[in-house]
Scaffold this active site. Sequence first.
Site, PDB file in Angstrom:
ATOM      1  N   HIS A  59       0.494  -1.297   0.169  1.00 45.35           N
ATOM      2  CA  HIS A  59       0.026   0.157   0.095  1.00 45.35           C
ATOM      3  C   HIS A  59       0.785   1.188   0.195  1.00 45.35           C
ATOM      4  CE1 HIS A  59      -2.655  -2.562   1.735  1.00 45.35           C
ATOM      5  NE2 HIS A  59      -3.537  -2.288   1.223  1.00 45.35           N
ATOM      6  N   HIS A 192     -14.520  -3.366   0.310  1.00 46.32           N
ATOM      7  CA  HIS A 192     -14.145  -2.032   0.342  1.00 46.32           C
ATOM      8  C   HIS A 192     -13.850  -1.219  -0.191  1.00 46.32           C
ATOM      9  CE1 HIS A 192     -10.151  -3.809   0.562  1.00 46.32           C
ATOM     10  NE2 HIS A 192      -9.693  -2.902   1.768  1.00 46.32           N
ATOM     11  N   GLU A 239      -8.410  -6.129  -3.940  1.00 43.16           N
ATOM     12  CA  GLU A 239      -7.630  -6.876  -2.989  1.00 43.16           C
ATOM     13  C   GLU A 239      -8.281  -9.068  -3.302  1.00 43.16           C
ATOM     14  OE1 GLU A 239      -6.136  -3.219   0.064  1.00 43.16           O
ATOM     15  OE2 GLU A 239      -7.708  -4.977   0.639  1.00 43.16           O
TER      16      GLU A 239
HETATM   17  C1  DHB Z   1      -8.786  -0.201   4.998  1.00 43.80           C
HETATM   18  C2  DHB Z   1      -8.886  -1.759   4.128  1.00 43.80           C
HETATM   19  C3  DHB Z   1      -7.810  -2.016   4.101  1.00 43.80           C
HETATM   20  O1  DHB Z   1      -7.312  -2.792   2.843  1.00 43.80           O
HETATM   21  C4  DHB Z   1      -6.876  -1.401   4.435  1.00 43.80           C
HETATM   22  O2  DHB Z   1      -5.323  -1.249   3.195  1.00 43.80           O
HETATM   23  C5  DHB Z   1      -6.503   0.156   4.609  1.00 43.80           C
HETATM   24  C6  DHB Z   1      -7.643  -0.027   5.247  1.00 43.80           C
HETATM   25  C7  DHB Z   1      -9.739  -0.192   6.005  1.00 43.80           C
HETATM   26  O3  DHB Z   1     -10.927  -0.785   6.420  1.00 43.80           O
HETATM   27  O4  DHB Z   1      -9.744   0.793   7.257  1.00 43.80           O
HETATM   28 FE    FE Z   2      -5.901  -2.751   1.801  1.00 47.05          FE
END
Ligand code: DHB
Ligand code: FE
Length: 286
Positions: A59, A192, A239
């Site tokens: 990331h 997400h 992901e």
């Molecule tokens: C969140 C989810 C993720 O996959 C990530 O890499 C960072 C944060 C989250 O939902 O807060």
């Molecule tokens: Fe992530």
Amino acid sequence: MAQIIGGVASTHVPAIGKAIAEKKFQDPYWKPFFRGFDYVHYWLARTKPDVAVVFYNDHGLNFFLDKIPTFAVGAANEYRSEDEGWGIPVARPIAGDAALSWHLINALVADEFDVTMCQEMLIDHAVTIPMSLMWPGPSQPVKIVPIEINTVQHPLPSLARCFKLGRSIGRALESYGQDLRVVVVGTGGLSHQLDGKRAGFINKEFDTMCLDKIVAEPETLARISIHDLVEQSGSQGVEFLNWMAMRGALTGRVSELHRNYHIPISNTAAATAVYDNQRGAQRRAA
Ligand code: DHB
Ligand code: FE
């Protein structure tokens, strides 16, 4: 010969690191999520893997948008993490298995996956959070081979390509001379989206379909385009590519041993799954 004992899939939401540090296991918000790991702990204690091959996405800790490989394989004997700014304790370094990494890299390149080879690689929360969920405590009893998949900078590799990458890894593991027990891990997801107008987007129906099909019909999922995946699972839900690579690496007869799906953890539909891989079963050639 290395033996692929099965697969584990887990979200990697950074807030989990804070909850672990603060021992919030019984907290009403966290309990249904952490409880989903009881079976994982039982299964890992019973199957005792020596190595975890971890498909994850960086990331911005090791690779940034200026230079981001589609696929990168760690080839180190130790992987450090660093403070990513999430306010969670920095994980201890995790031991690597560089010899196995080089075997996998050789096999991948021979299979026309021209991967980036990283003799130094920082691992971010997408590795450290699942590792500390799978093996709670300060250190883990396994060595890792981290395999990074770009889920950040478009164009992304397709689900089909990641599935094939996993298959190549699966074949390579089975041709490895050492008697190792290997668990393959896919991190991140499920649906997400952290940014833009759809921030907070979660799609339970789509996630359930993915969880249902990944066992016996991964080829159906492999036909979904990246555009449709972003639409259905959110810009970070892609992901799921890591899950598809993990599934590809399961070479035998695969069955779901455990599934936990919990909405939300932070902004994410948090899914945990364990897959059995029965050796000797026939599978179609890639
Ligand atoms: C969140 C989810 C993720 O996959 C990530 O890499 C960072 C944060 C989250 O939902 O807060
Ligand atoms: Fe992530």
